[in-house]
Design a protein around this motif. Structure first.
Motif, PDB file in Angstrom:
ATOM      1  N   SER A   1      53.677  44.193  45.224  1.00  0.00           N
ATOM      2  CA  SER A   1      54.976  44.024  45.858  1.00  0.00           C
ATOM      3  C   SER A   1      54.817  44.144  47.368  1.00  0.00           C
ATOM      4  CB  SER A   1      55.971  45.073  45.348  1.00  0.00           C
ATOM      5  OG  SER A   1      57.156  45.053  46.107  1.00  0.00           O
ATOM      6  N   TRP A   2      55.217  43.087  48.095  1.00  0.00           N
ATOM      7  CA  TRP A   2      55.132  43.137  49.550  1.00  0.00           C
ATOM      8  C   TRP A   2      56.043  44.217  50.121  1.00  0.00           C
ATOM      9  CZ3 TRP A   2      51.362  41.317  52.261  1.00  0.00           C
ATOM     10  CH2 TRP A   2      50.652  40.190  51.824  1.00  0.00           C
ATOM     11  N   ARG A   3      57.137  44.509  49.446  1.00  0.00           N
ATOM     12  CA  ARG A   3      58.065  45.529  49.928  1.00  0.00           C
ATOM     13  C   ARG A   3      57.384  46.893  49.987  1.00  0.00           C
ATOM     14  NH1 ARG A   3      61.208  49.221  47.543  1.00  0.00           N
ATOM     15  NH2 ARG A   3      60.627  48.473  45.469  1.00  0.00           N
ATOM     16  N   LYS A   4      56.491  47.175  49.034  1.00  0.00           N
ATOM     17  CA  LYS A   4      55.793  48.452  49.009  1.00  0.00           C
ATOM     18  C   LYS A   4      54.565  48.453  49.919  1.00  0.00           C
ATOM     19  CE  LYS A   4      57.209  49.548  44.264  1.00  0.00           C
ATOM     20  NZ  LYS A   4      56.735  49.858  42.892  1.00  0.00           N
ATOM     21  N   VAL A   5      53.929  47.311  50.059  1.00  0.00           N
ATOM     22  CA  VAL A   5      52.684  47.239  50.823  1.00  0.00           C
ATOM     23  C   VAL A   5      52.940  47.124  52.324  1.00  0.00           C
ATOM     24  CG1 VAL A   5      50.618  45.835  51.208  1.00  0.00           C
ATOM     25  CG2 VAL A   5      51.388  46.304  48.884  1.00  0.00           C
TER      26      VAL A   5
ATOM     27  N   THR B   1      48.139  47.999  44.014  1.00  0.00           N
ATOM     28  CA  THR B   1      47.605  46.682  43.655  1.00  0.00           C
ATOM     29  C   THR B   1      47.046  46.723  42.248  1.00  0.00           C
ATOM     30  OG1 THR B   1      46.947  46.425  45.975  1.00  0.00           O
ATOM     31  CG2 THR B   1      46.097  44.817  44.416  1.00  0.00           C
ATOM     32  N   PRO B   2      47.399  45.755  41.388  1.00  0.00           N
ATOM     33  CA  PRO B   2      46.855  45.755  40.029  1.00  0.00           C
ATOM     34  C   PRO B   2      45.359  45.504  40.023  1.00  0.00           C
ATOM     35  CG  PRO B   2      48.060  43.728  40.463  1.00  0.00           C
ATOM     36  CD  PRO B   2      48.320  44.628  41.625  1.00  0.00           C
ATOM     37  N   SER B   3      44.701  46.036  39.014  1.00  0.00           N
ATOM     38  CA  SER B   3      43.265  45.848  38.861  1.00  0.00           C
ATOM     39  C   SER B   3      42.952  44.376  38.629  1.00  0.00           C
ATOM     40  CB  SER B   3      42.747  46.672  37.683  1.00  0.00           C
ATOM     41  OG  SER B   3      41.385  46.436  37.459  1.00  0.00           O
ATOM     42  N   GLY B   4      41.853  43.904  39.237  1.00  0.00           N
ATOM     43  CA  GLY B   4      41.452  42.514  39.056  1.00  0.00           C
ATOM     44  C   GLY B   4      41.055  41.871  40.372  1.00  0.00           C
ATOM     45  N   PRO B   5      40.946  40.545  40.415  1.00  0.00           N
ATOM     46  CA  PRO B   5      40.491  39.857  41.623  1.00  0.00           C
ATOM     47  C   PRO B   5      41.387  40.094  42.826  1.00  0.00           C
ATOM     48  CG  PRO B   5      40.466  38.380  39.718  1.00  0.00           C
ATOM     49  CD  PRO B   5      41.159  39.617  39.285  1.00  0.00           C
TER      50      PRO B   5
ATOM     51  N   SER C   1      36.486  50.120  42.129  1.00  0.00           N
ATOM     52  CA  SER C   1      37.861  50.427  41.735  1.00  0.00           C
ATOM     53  C   SER C   1      38.193  49.821  40.381  1.00  0.00           C
ATOM     54  CB  SER C   1      38.834  49.911  42.799  1.00  0.00           C
ATOM     55  OG  SER C   1      40.162  50.177  42.453  1.00  0.00           O
ATOM     56  N   ASN C   2      37.741  48.600  40.139  1.00  0.00           N
ATOM     57  CA  ASN C   2      38.010  47.928  38.862  1.00  0.00           C
ATOM     58  C   ASN C   2      37.272  48.583  37.698  1.00  0.00           C
ATOM     59  OD1 ASN C   2      39.690  45.993  40.033  1.00  0.00           O
ATOM     60  ND2 ASN C   2      38.004  44.575  40.411  1.00  0.00           N
ATOM     61  N   ASN C   3      36.189  49.283  37.998  1.00  0.00           N
ATOM     62  CA  ASN C   3      35.417  49.945  36.949  1.00  0.00           C
ATOM     63  C   ASN C   3      35.714  51.431  36.841  1.00  0.00           C
ATOM     64  OD1 ASN C   3      33.061  48.071  35.726  1.00  0.00           O
ATOM     65  ND2 ASN C   3      33.475  47.454  37.843  1.00  0.00           N
ATOM     66  N   ALA C   4      36.832  51.860  37.416  1.00  0.00           N
ATOM     67  CA  ALA C   4      37.228  53.270  37.371  1.00  0.00           C
ATOM     68  C   ALA C   4      38.650  53.380  36.853  1.00  0.00           C
ATOM     69  CB  ALA C   4      37.119  53.889  38.764  1.00  0.00           C
ATOM     70  N   GLY C   5      39.031  54.577  36.452  1.00  0.00           N
ATOM     71  CA  GLY C   5      40.373  54.819  35.966  1.00  0.00           C
ATOM     72  C   GLY C   5      41.393  54.802  37.090  1.00  0.00           C
ATOM     73  N   GLU C   6      42.655  54.495  36.746  1.00  0.00           N
ATOM     74  CA  GLU C   6      43.704  54.416  37.750  1.00  0.00           C
ATOM     75  C   GLU C   6      44.033  55.786  38.329  1.00  0.00           C
ATOM     76  OE1 GLU C   6      45.015  51.689  39.040  1.00  0.00           O
ATOM     77  OE2 GLU C   6      43.615  50.540  37.806  1.00  0.00           O
TER      78      GLU C   6
END
Length: 548
Positions: free
Chosen positions: A42-46, A219-223, A441-446
């Motif tokens: 969300s741009w509002r949060k970032v 930011t969601p996990s992924g590319p 980050s993608n290979n670690a827990g949130e």
């Protein structure tokens, strides 16, 4: 890593009972917060985060670009005992013209002052990076458990201290020109080490570590995460690079005014922005999950004295770096690459002001803007398609190859044009840090993003401590030889080594397009396990009520 770890060899029912015991632990307020909703960009949060980075980058750039010529002039005046003397490129009665032939005592002071300033900067950065190495991962793990906002505010206040100290240095430089009394000279001589000491202390809480962790929370996990990290670095570079041009155009090259404005922004506007416009990025559920994981980890350790546990805590937080083969290889890559990057950031501005390059303040401003604009284009517009086309592993390899050529241009630069060409390639070397951060980050827990980003910056800081010191040693050894820029040849060799290490990265774990699909399956299983645990708790509640 599962959110509620249980002892091995337990049945499903015993596992759920153990989970409920942890959930009702009095240290964790006897209640489980509602689960966090899936993370959506969300741009509002970032946007508040990016605005904060822009402010800090502007303040940092205003100070950094003024440090090299100011400290160099202070040391030259100290050696010549002439307090109107200036290490500028303007030939006047009291200044040394870079690159000109001189037979008087003003022939060498600026070059010697530049080398002395380089040594002070390298020592300061060594201390700062060692503090970051020692505290970064541990404080990142603390912010996972208790939130990031307060720690971020404290880090920004700490970063304002060297800016204030340098503003005093700039003021005393002007004062000693009109009144070179022993008292003023003594104050100026003591303020320079004070600035470098305050600069070293900023490594205790690394600002970018917390910012990367906050961005990972949003930011969601992924590319998309690697792209978000790259965009953040692009904005940071843009702010640093544009501040010299603002100084030239708005303040007519007056570093004193520019530094004073930066201090005002740092002391008043930045803390107000964090307090009023910045929201906590770690949800209560993630904080709870991190506290549970930390409590279980502490319980699994052998009993130690309280002092012993506190002393070992920073090192125990770094254990995440060796969790898997992937993490170990990534640590090696980041150490090699960041040794060159940190050395470039620390030493380049001092190196290019000496013959035969003789960069003026205007030249350095143009170079900084060139690097900043190319960084915006590469990080903001090229990183995402290149990451999608190549994958993180090949993108790391591309970054190291570009870094090799940029170091070679610096090594053989005898004209300003070659330095500018090398500056254009710097932007591609910056792909490495956001890419490595995203892979980890993608290979670690949130619930452990703060610890992961802190560990990444701990490794980066170790490279920053060792790199400039090694480069300075090579420079002192080869500065009078046929290739004065031999330290950059060493940097090119390090990039070649990093290419070989990158080839060892496992393809599926390193590239998010493979890992993201596996992560979605794991998240579905986690949701199913949580629902089973809730149903079991409800059934237990029904049984207890029926007995009563």
């Amino acid at each position: 890593m599962p959110p509620f770890p249980n002892p091995p060899n337990t049945s499903a029912e015993e596992s759920f009972e153990n989970d409920l015991t942890v959930l009702n632990d009095p240290l964790l307020n006897k209640s489980h917060p509602p689960p966090s909703p899936p993370v959506e960009f969300s741009w509002r949060k970032v946007t508040p985060l990016l605005c904060l980075v822009t402010l800090i980058a502007y303040c940092s750039g205003s100070v950094i670009t003024a440090v090299a010529p100011t400290i160099q002039t202070v040391y030259a005046r100290e050696s010549t005992h002439n307090y109107t003397y200036s290490c500028s490129n303007e030939a006047d009665n009291d200044s040394y013209e870079c690159g000109a032939d001189h037979d008087d005592l003003y022939a060498d002071p600026c070059k010697e002052a530049s080398e002395r300033a380089q040594a002070m900067a390298a020592t300061s950065d060594f201390a700062k990076n060692m503090l970051t190495f020692f505290f970064s991962a541990h404080l990142g793990a603390v912010t996972d458990r208790y939130g990031r906002k307060k720690m971020l505010l404290f880090s920004l206040i700490l970063m304002a201290l060297p800016a204030v100290a340098f503003a005093l240095v700039v003021h005393m430089v002007s004062l000693t020109e009109s009144d070179p009394s022993p008292t003023n000279i003594s104050i100026l001589t003591n303020l320079v080490p004070l600035y470098y000491t305050a600069n070293s202390l900023t490594g205790t809480i690394n600002f970018l570590t917390l910012i990367f962790a906050c961005l990972a929370d949003l930011t969601p996990s992924g590319p998309r995460r690697a792209v978000a990290f790259g965009l953040l670095l692009a904005i940071f570079m843009a702010g640093i690079s544009c501040s010299p041009i603002i100084t030239l155009l708005v303040y007519n090259g007056d570093n004193t005014t520019a530094v004073n404005v930066a201090c005002f922004v740092w002391i008043f506007i930045v803390p107000a922005w964090v307090i009023l416009g910045f929201s906590e990025t770690v949800t209560p559920a993630k904080q709870f999950e991190a506290r549970v994981a930390h409590q279980n980890e502490v319980a699994s350790r052998p009993p130690r004295s309280r002092f012993h546990s506190i002393f070992l805590a920073p090192f125990l937080s770094l254990k995440v770096l060796t969790r898997t083969k992937l993490f170990r290889i990534l640590c090696t890559v980041i150490i090699i690459v960041e040794m060159v990057n940190e050395s470039t950031q620390t030493l380049l501005l001092y190196y290019i002001t000496t013959p035969p390059l003789c960069f003026t303040q205007e030249d350095m401003s143009v170079l900084m803007v060139t690097i900043g604009l190319s960084g915006i284009i590469s990080q903001g517009f090229l990183l995402r398609p290149l990451n999608k086309l190549m994958g993180e592993r090949r993108l790391l390899l591309f970054s190291s190859v570009a870094g090799m050529f940029h170091a070679l241009l610096y090594a053989f630069a005898d004209t300003k044009a070659l330095v500018f060409a090398g500056g254009l390639l710097v932007c591609f070397t910056l792909f490495s840090l956001p890419t490595v951060s995203a892979i980890k980050s993608n290979n670690a827990g949130e619930a452990e993003q703060g610890q992961i980003q802190g560990a990444v910056y701990a490794v980066k800081s170790l490279a920053g401590a060792v790199g400039p010191t090694m480069f300075r040693f090579i420079y002192d050894w080869t500065k009078d030889g046929p290739v004065p820029g031999a330290m950059w040849l060493f940097g090119a060799a390090l990039y070649v080594v990093s290419c070989g290490v990158i080839f060892l990265l496992p393809e599926k774990e390193a590239n998010s397009k493979y890992h993201h699909a596996e992560r979605e399956t794991e998240e579905e299983e986690e949701v199913l396990n949580r629902s089973k645990m809730v149903r079991f708790a409800e059934d237990e509640g029904v049984r207890e009520s029926s007995v009563v």
